[in-house]
Each structure stands twice: as structure tokens, then as C-alpha cells.
Scaffold this active site. Structure first.
Site, PDB file in Angstrom:
ATOM      1  N   ASP A 177     -57.717  -3.747  15.044  1.00 48.49           N
ATOM      2  CA  ASP A 177     -57.247  -5.136  15.104  1.00 48.49           C
ATOM      3  C   ASP A 177     -56.698  -5.508  16.476  1.00 48.49           C
ATOM      4  O   ASP A 177     -56.371  -6.664  16.699  1.00 48.49           O
ATOM      5  CB  ASP A 177     -56.150  -5.374  14.051  1.00 48.49           C
ATOM      6  CG  ASP A 177     -56.717  -5.344  12.661  1.00 48.49           C
ATOM      7  OD1 ASP A 177     -55.936  -5.351  11.703  1.00 48.49           O
ATOM      8  OD2 ASP A 177     -57.953  -5.297  12.531  1.00 48.49           O
ATOM      9  N   ARG A 219     -55.024 -18.057  10.348  1.00 47.32           N
ATOM     10  CA  ARG A 219     -55.014 -17.158   9.191  1.00 47.32           C
ATOM     11  C   ARG A 219     -53.963 -16.064   9.387  1.00 47.32           C
ATOM     12  O   ARG A 219     -53.376 -15.586   8.447  1.00 47.32           O
ATOM     13  CB  ARG A 219     -56.374 -16.473   9.036  1.00 47.32           C
ATOM     14  CG  ARG A 219     -57.502 -17.390   8.708  1.00 47.32           C
ATOM     15  CD  ARG A 219     -58.711 -16.604   8.302  1.00 47.32           C
ATOM     16  NE  ARG A 219     -58.345 -15.608   7.281  1.00 47.32           N
ATOM     17  CZ  ARG A 219     -59.219 -14.805   6.685  1.00 47.32           C
ATOM     18  NH1 ARG A 219     -60.487 -14.861   7.017  1.00 47.32           N
ATOM     19  NH2 ARG A 219     -58.849 -13.940   5.770  1.00 47.32           N
ATOM     20  N   CYS A 238     -68.031 -10.135   5.939  1.00 43.11           N
ATOM     21  CA  CYS A 238     -67.356 -11.145   6.754  1.00 43.11           C
ATOM     22  C   CYS A 238     -67.902 -10.996   8.180  1.00 43.11           C
ATOM     23  O   CYS A 238     -68.776 -10.184   8.440  1.00 43.11           O
ATOM     24  CB  CYS A 238     -65.840 -10.966   6.709  1.00 43.11           C
ATOM     25  SG  CYS A 238     -65.303  -9.598   7.707  1.00 43.11           S
ATOM     26  N   ARG A 247     -68.283  -4.562   5.075  1.00 47.75           N
ATOM     27  CA  ARG A 247     -67.002  -4.340   4.388  1.00 47.75           C
ATOM     28  C   ARG A 247     -67.170  -4.155   2.880  1.00 47.75           C
ATOM     29  O   ARG A 247     -66.727  -4.937   2.065  1.00 47.75           O
ATOM     30  CB  ARG A 247     -66.027  -5.462   4.717  1.00 47.75           C
ATOM     31  CG  ARG A 247     -65.794  -5.550   6.221  1.00 47.75           C
ATOM     32  CD  ARG A 247     -64.741  -6.521   6.606  1.00 47.75           C
ATOM     33  NE  ARG A 247     -63.404  -6.007   6.292  1.00 47.75           N
ATOM     34  CZ  ARG A 247     -62.295  -6.715   6.526  1.00 47.75           C
ATOM     35  NH1 ARG A 247     -62.398  -7.929   7.024  1.00 47.75           N
ATOM     36  NH2 ARG A 247     -61.108  -6.217   6.241  1.00 47.75           N
ATOM     37  N   LYS A 266     -48.460  -9.861   8.352  1.00 47.75           N
ATOM     38  CA  LYS A 266     -49.416 -10.487   7.414  1.00 47.75           C
ATOM     39  C   LYS A 266     -49.985  -9.428   6.483  1.00 47.75           C
ATOM     40  O   LYS A 266     -49.976  -9.598   5.256  1.00 47.75           O
ATOM     41  CB  LYS A 266     -50.547 -11.143   8.193  1.00 47.75           C
ATOM     42  CG  LYS A 266     -51.786 -11.434   7.359  1.00 47.75           C
ATOM     43  CD  LYS A 266     -52.921 -12.057   8.120  1.00 47.75           C
ATOM     44  CE  LYS A 266     -53.815 -11.099   8.810  1.00 47.75           C
ATOM     45  NZ  LYS A 266     -54.879 -10.504   7.980  1.00 47.75           N
ATOM     46  N   ASN A 267     -50.468  -8.327   7.020  1.00 48.77           N
ATOM     47  CA  ASN A 267     -51.181  -7.350   6.188  1.00 48.77           C
ATOM     48  C   ASN A 267     -50.249  -6.614   5.245  1.00 48.77           C
ATOM     49  O   ASN A 267     -50.614  -6.348   4.102  1.00 48.77           O
ATOM     50  CB  ASN A 267     -51.995  -6.395   7.066  1.00 48.77           C
ATOM     51  CG  ASN A 267     -53.184  -7.120   7.694  1.00 48.77           C
ATOM     52  OD1 ASN A 267     -53.527  -8.230   7.273  1.00 48.77           O
ATOM     53  ND2 ASN A 267     -53.781  -6.514   8.704  1.00 48.77           N
TER      54      ASN A 267
HETATM   55  C1  EPZ Z   1     -57.373  -3.725   6.506  1.00 45.96           C
HETATM   56  O1  EPZ Z   1     -58.624  -4.135   6.001  1.00 45.96           O
HETATM   57  C2  EPZ Z   1     -56.823  -4.907   7.285  1.00 45.96           C
HETATM   58  N1  EPZ Z   1     -56.668  -6.068   6.391  1.00 45.96           N
HETATM   59  C3  EPZ Z   1     -57.761  -5.269   8.427  1.00 45.96           C
HETATM   60  O2  EPZ Z   1     -57.138  -6.298   9.181  1.00 45.96           O
HETATM   61  C4  EPZ Z   1     -57.929  -4.037   9.332  1.00 45.96           C
HETATM   62  O3  EPZ Z   1     -58.864  -4.333  10.345  1.00 45.96           O
HETATM   63  C5  EPZ Z   1     -58.434  -2.856   8.487  1.00 45.96           C
HETATM   64  O4  EPZ Z   1     -57.518  -2.610   7.405  1.00 45.96           O
HETATM   65  C6  EPZ Z   1     -58.555  -1.573   9.309  1.00 45.96           C
HETATM   66  O5  EPZ Z   1     -57.302  -1.240   9.848  1.00 45.96           O
HETATM   67  C7  EPZ Z   1     -55.630  -6.120   5.526  1.00 45.96           C
HETATM   68  O6  EPZ Z   1     -54.840  -5.200   5.400  1.00 45.96           O
HETATM   69  C8  EPZ Z   1     -55.518  -7.365   4.708  1.00 45.96           C
HETATM   70  P1  EPZ Z   1     -60.621  -0.758   5.585  1.00 45.96           P
HETATM   71  P2  EPZ Z   1     -59.417  -3.179   4.962  1.00 45.96           P
HETATM   72  O7  EPZ Z   1     -60.944  -0.708   4.148  1.00 45.96           O
HETATM   73  O8  EPZ Z   1     -58.465  -2.367   4.193  1.00 45.96           O
HETATM   74  C9  EPZ Z   1     -65.053   0.737   5.220  1.00 45.96           C
HETATM   75  C10 EPZ Z   1     -56.978  -8.305  10.324  1.00 45.96           C
HETATM   76  O9  EPZ Z   1     -57.499  -8.649  11.385  1.00 45.96           O
HETATM   77  N2  EPZ Z   1     -64.886   0.644   3.755  1.00 45.96           N
HETATM   78  O10 EPZ Z   1     -59.551   0.179   6.104  1.00 45.96           O
HETATM   79  O11 EPZ Z   1     -60.402  -4.036   4.240  1.00 45.96           O
HETATM   80  C11 EPZ Z   1     -65.057  -0.614   5.900  1.00 45.96           C
HETATM   81  O12 EPZ Z   1     -66.349  -1.178   5.867  1.00 45.96           O
HETATM   82  C12 EPZ Z   1     -57.799  -7.572   9.295  1.00 45.96           C
HETATM   83  O13 EPZ Z   1     -55.766  -8.491  10.013  1.00 45.96           O
HETATM   84  C13 EPZ Z   1     -65.900   1.132   2.932  1.00 45.96           C
HETATM   85  O14 EPZ Z   1     -66.926   1.625   3.405  1.00 45.96           O
HETATM   86  O15 EPZ Z   1     -60.201  -2.240   5.949  1.00 45.96           O
HETATM   87  C14 EPZ Z   1     -64.613  -0.286   7.303  1.00 45.96           C
HETATM   88  O16 EPZ Z   1     -65.734   0.150   8.050  1.00 45.96           O
HETATM   89  C15 EPZ Z   1     -59.256  -7.488   9.687  1.00 45.96           C
HETATM   90  N3  EPZ Z   1     -65.742   1.069   1.586  1.00 45.96           N
HETATM   91  C16 EPZ Z   1     -63.661   0.901   7.118  1.00 45.96           C
HETATM   92  O17 EPZ Z   1     -63.893   1.381   5.787  1.00 45.96           O
HETATM   93  C17 EPZ Z   1     -64.602   0.535   1.006  1.00 45.96           C
HETATM   94  O18 EPZ Z   1     -64.510   0.503  -0.235  1.00 45.96           O
HETATM   95  C18 EPZ Z   1     -62.188   0.541   7.226  1.00 45.96           C
HETATM   96  O19 EPZ Z   1     -61.963  -0.591   6.425  1.00 45.96           O
HETATM   97  C19 EPZ Z   1     -63.584   0.045   1.861  1.00 45.96           C
HETATM   98  C20 EPZ Z   1     -63.746   0.111   3.228  1.00 45.96           C
END
Ligand code: EPZ
Length: 431
Positions: A318, A410, A130, A135, A33-34
Site C-alpha cells: 500500500d 475512500r 478490482c 483478488r 481505515k483498514n
Molecule cells: C488488505 O487487503 C488491505 N485491505 C489492502 O489495502 C492491502 O493492500 C492488502 O491487505 C495487503 O496488505 C484491507 O485491509 C481492507 P490480501 P486483502 O488478502 O486482505 C491474494 C488499501 O489500499 N489472495 O492480504 O484483501 C490476493 O490476490 C487496500 O487500503 C488470494 O489469493 O489483501 C493478493 O495477491 C488495498 N486468495 C494477496 O493474497 C484469497 O482468498 C494478498 O491479499 C485472499 C487473498
């Protein structure tokens, strides 16, 4: 009969599990999915038709298809071939991602980089928080600004514009998967060289970089924390088969483990599961790996362990809810520490309703294993918490009813059919 054009699942469906069956057999993971969601946004960078294969029939993909179509890029499931999506990039007529789509799926925010790079402007609703955390998207915005994009925000929307993006050196303050993907995509069409430091190492980032290269991008360093991208004039569409979903595969392996069973998951490269395999071995499971498969043979009861989530190649956040379900029935105590998101323990109160003994202390959950959980009606709150409750139901005494199962639709394709195929007593009931 033609396959449904989209996952026709009722919003209030529930999944009912009768616990106690030992799972055995082989099951194929669907496509990631991702990885797919990022690749679908990359299609906006090229003129012509991008074909993605091994695409999972999950709700998030349907939402992304709707979003691309709303931008003016016709995107659809192939009518004949299953698991194939066709996207006509290069025809965006309205570079705006509306609130009602972005709020349903935050990965929509990844259209921003391609829109600004290819069309000079993009207007995307800011994804709210969310269930699992605030996030923010500040890293996405700072990265795109570093490439020269001008940012304006109004009415909950982010507007970005640039006559042409310029390469730059940018360091992420936080390792972010979608942030890395968003800025990397934008940099492929920027003028000059971009160096991204503290980039994410996740397999989905590596897969996107390789597909962008196949589209004509000049990228190196994927899989390391420093990406080097030299802008090119234009990109061409590709025909790409998505990799198997490493989180679904990990979830299915835990289903084998929590029932003391023997399960082989095909269609996924073991190394993409990172530390999940190491933690499962530590619980006492035997694992056999092949080029595109992992088999687990589980002990009667797992041993308690310590788990700390971290960016790849650490233990995937995840997979945290899923392994916690397993540790609820382990011999001895476990500690599960969630370091990536600030609120990813919503499955805990629901697992407690099933008899789990879990005490929360800050970012850690202290689990004392019990011999058996007991089935109960429980509420799904987010995608991976839903999976965790179904896994717990497989090992519980009696019946577990997981409500609001649209969360699981989802990100998991026909999860109840896959588990039933391994011998689980599980069914979906319409809401
Ligand atoms: C991706 O989300 C995945 N989603 C998530 O999977 C997964 O949990 C996550 O990566 C971590 O591996 C998709 O790829 C569609 P991050 P993403 O930005 O990229 C902080 C699932 O269950 N952050 O790596 O949105 C954030 O708050 C989903 O399939 C900032 O502070 O996650 C978090 O604490 C859930 N500022 C950390 O970084 C930003 O601009 C990691 O989030 C962006 C992120």
C-alpha cells in the site's frame, strides 16, 4: 454546525496542486481505515453496542456503516463526538451483504465469518476483482469450510451455513490479511480449538486479535504466523480506540520527503510503518521517532534505491505507489518490485505524463530519477495511485490536476487540508 454525517464529496471532484512548496510542520494521522473496517465487522459477533473511536471519516467507513445497517445491525457516526462510530451487534435480521455494497468495497466480505459464526448463515456477494488485481477470496472460503461451514454459490453470491462451527487446523496457502481476519473471527465462536497456520502478521490482524480478546475471545499468537483460538459461548461488545493509519502516515512522510521538507506525523507508532522507515532512510532522509510519532528531514534530492513489496514486516504494497513518486525525482536509478498484487502499476502511465522515466518489466518498475517533474492533468485509478499522483504534483513544476479523486476519499480523510496545513499549495475543485 453538526459535522456532516458522511464524507460529502462529489464523485467528480478533483484536486489541484501547484508544485514547488517545501512542506514543513506537524500533522496528525487519522485512525486506521483498514483496522477500523475489520473491527466494524467484529461488532457483529457481540450483543450490545460496540463503540469505535479515532475512526477516520472516509468513504469506506460510510459504506461499511451502510452494510451493517442493511444486515439489521444499527451502525452510525456518533452525533456529538467526532470520529466515533456506534454499532449495535446482535440484532442482525437479514444476514445478506448485497452486491451493490460489496462491489463498492471488498472488505465487506469480512462480514461472512462473523455472520456464520454468530447467526449460522451468511450470504455475501462475491467481491469482483478490482483495479489492482483479481483478488480472489478462495482462502476465506477454504478457511470457513475447514471450520465446518457448508458453501453454496449462486448468482454471484456465496452462501455459507453451519449449525455450529467446529474448531480445526487450517493452513493458508497464501498470506492474506482479510482472509486471516475473516476466519479468525469465525473461530472465536466455533466449538473447540482452531489453529491457523501461515496467518498474516499485519498490525491490523494483531489489533483485531487484541480487540476480540477484550470481547472475551480466547486467542493467542497474534503477530506470529500461527494463531491458536479456543471457541467460547459468546462475546461482549467493547469500547476501542483505533490505532493511527500507518499507510496515511507513510504517505505524509513521503510528502515531506518529495518536497525536501521537514514533517512530523503524530498519532502513529513507528514500528507499524515496518520497512517504510528503512527505505526512506536509504533514500538519504533523516528520521526521528517517538512513541507515537515519526519526523522526517529530507535531503534536497533523494537517492535511488531498491524496493520490494512484501507482507508485513516487509515493505507495504500500500506504500508502493507513493514511494515510486518519490523515486521519480531521485538522484540515480531505482527498481520497485510489486510482489503482492499483479496489477498495481496503474500510477506509472500517469507519472510518465508528468515526465517520470519509468520502464516496466514484469513485476518490476525501473525508475530513472529526473531533477523535476512537470505538472499535468492526470487520472486517479485506485486509492494509493491517487495519493502517488498528488505527491508527484507537490514536487512538479506548475499545476497538476488529479481527476476522479473519489478514489482518494475512500481512504484518506481531508488529505488536501492536511497537506495545505504543511504549506502545500493544494485545493479541491468540485467536479
Ligand atoms: C488488505 O487487503 C488491505 N485491505 C489492502 O489495502 C492491502 O493492500 C492488502 O491487505 C495487503 O496488505 C484491507 O485491509 C481492507 P490480501 P486483502 O488478502 O486482505 C491474494 C488499501 O489500499 N489472495 O492480504 O484483501 C490476493 O490476490 C487496500 O487500503 C488470494 O489469493 O489483501 C493478493 O495477491 C488495498 N486468495 C494477496 O493474497 C484469497 O482468498 C494478498 O491479499 C485472499 C487473498
Amino acid at each position: 454546525m453538526a459535522r456532516p454525517a458522511r464524507s460529502r464529496r462529489g464523485a467528480m471532484d478533483r484536486i489541484v496542486v501547484e508544485g514547488g512548496a517545501r512542506l514543513e510542520g506537524q500533522v496528525a494521522a487519522s485512525g486506521s481505515k483498514n483496522a477500523t473496517l475489520a473491527l466494524m465487522t467484529a461488532a457483529l459477533l457481540a450483543d450490545g453496542e460496540t463503540v469505535l473511536r479515532n475512526v477516520p471519516r472516509v468513504r469506506d467507513v460510510d459504506v461499511m456503516l451502510d452494510l451493517l445497517a442493511a444486515l439489521g445491525a444499527p451502525a452510525r457516526w456518533d452525533d456529538e463526538e467526532p470520529a466515533v462510530v456506534r454499532i449495535l451487534g446482535g440484532r442482525v435480521s437479514r444476514p445478506e451483504a448485497p452486491y451493490d455494497l460489496v462491489r463498492r468495497m471488498r472488505a465487506s466480505f469480512m462480514v461472512l465469518g462473523p455472520l456464520v459464526a454468530r447467526y449460522g448463515c451468511g450470504r455475501v456477494s462475491e467481491p469482483g476483482g478490482c483495479a489492482i488485481g483479481v483478488r480472489p477470496v478462495d482462502q476465506h472460503l477454504r478457511g470457513l469450510e475447514a471450520l465446518g461451514a457448508k458453501v453454496a454459490r449462486d448468482g454471484g453470491y456465496v452462501e455459507m451455513s453451519a449449525r455450529r462451527l467446529r474448531g480445526a487446523r487450517f493452513r493458508f496457502d497464501v498470506t492474506t490479511v482479510n482472509g486471516t481476519q475473516n476466519v479468525m473471527m469465525a473461530a472465536t465462536l466455533a466449538e473447540g480449538e482452531t489453529v491457523l497456520e501461515n496467518a498474516a502478521l499485519e498490525p491490523e490482524v494483531v489489533e483485531l486479535a487484541r480487540v476480540l480478546r477484550a470481547m472475551g475471545a480466547d486467542i493467542e499468537g497474534e503477530g506470529t504466523s500461527t494463531l491458536r483460538i479456543r471457541g467460547v459461548e459468546g462475546l461482549r461488545p467493547v469500547d476501542h480506540t483505533a490505532s493511527g493509519d500507518r499507510i496515511e502516515a507513510g504517505t505524509l512522510l513521503v510528502a515531506g520527503a518529495i518536497t525536501g521538507g521537514e514533517v512530523e506525523v503524530t498519532g502513529v507508532e513507528p514500528r507499524r510503518l515496518g520497512a517504510t522507515l528503512d527505505r526512506l532512510r536509504e533514500t538519504g532522509a533523516e528520521l526521528r521517532v517517538g512513541p507515537d510519532r515519526v519526523a522526517i528531514r529530507a535531503p534536497e534530492r533523494p537517492r535511488g534505491i531498491r524496493v520490494v513489496t512484501a507482507p508485513f514486516p516487509g515493505f507495504a504494497t500500500d506504500m508502493q505507489a507513493q514511494i515510486m513518486a518519490l523515486l521519480c525525482v531521485a538522484e540515480g536509478a531505482s527498481v520497485v518490485t510489486e510482489t503482492v498484487f499483479e496489477n498495481r502499476f496503474m500510477h506509472v502511465p500517469e507519472l510518465r505524463r508528468m515526465g517520470a522515466e519509468i520502464a516496466l518489466a514484469g513485476r518490476s518498475a525501473h525508475v530513472r530519477g529526473v531533477p523535476r517533474l512537470s505538472g499535468a492533468p492526470v487520472m486517479a485509478t485506485d486509492l494509493r495511485a491517487s495519493a502517488s499522483l498528488i505527491l508527484a504534483g507537490l514536487a512538479a513544476e506548475g499545476e497538476t490536476r488529479v481527476n476522479r479523486v473519489y478514489h482518494i476519499d475512500r481512504g484518506y480523510e481531508r488529505i488536501e487540508a492536511k497537506l495545505a496545513g504543511l504549506g502545500a499549495r493544494i485545493r479541491r475543485e468540485s467536479g
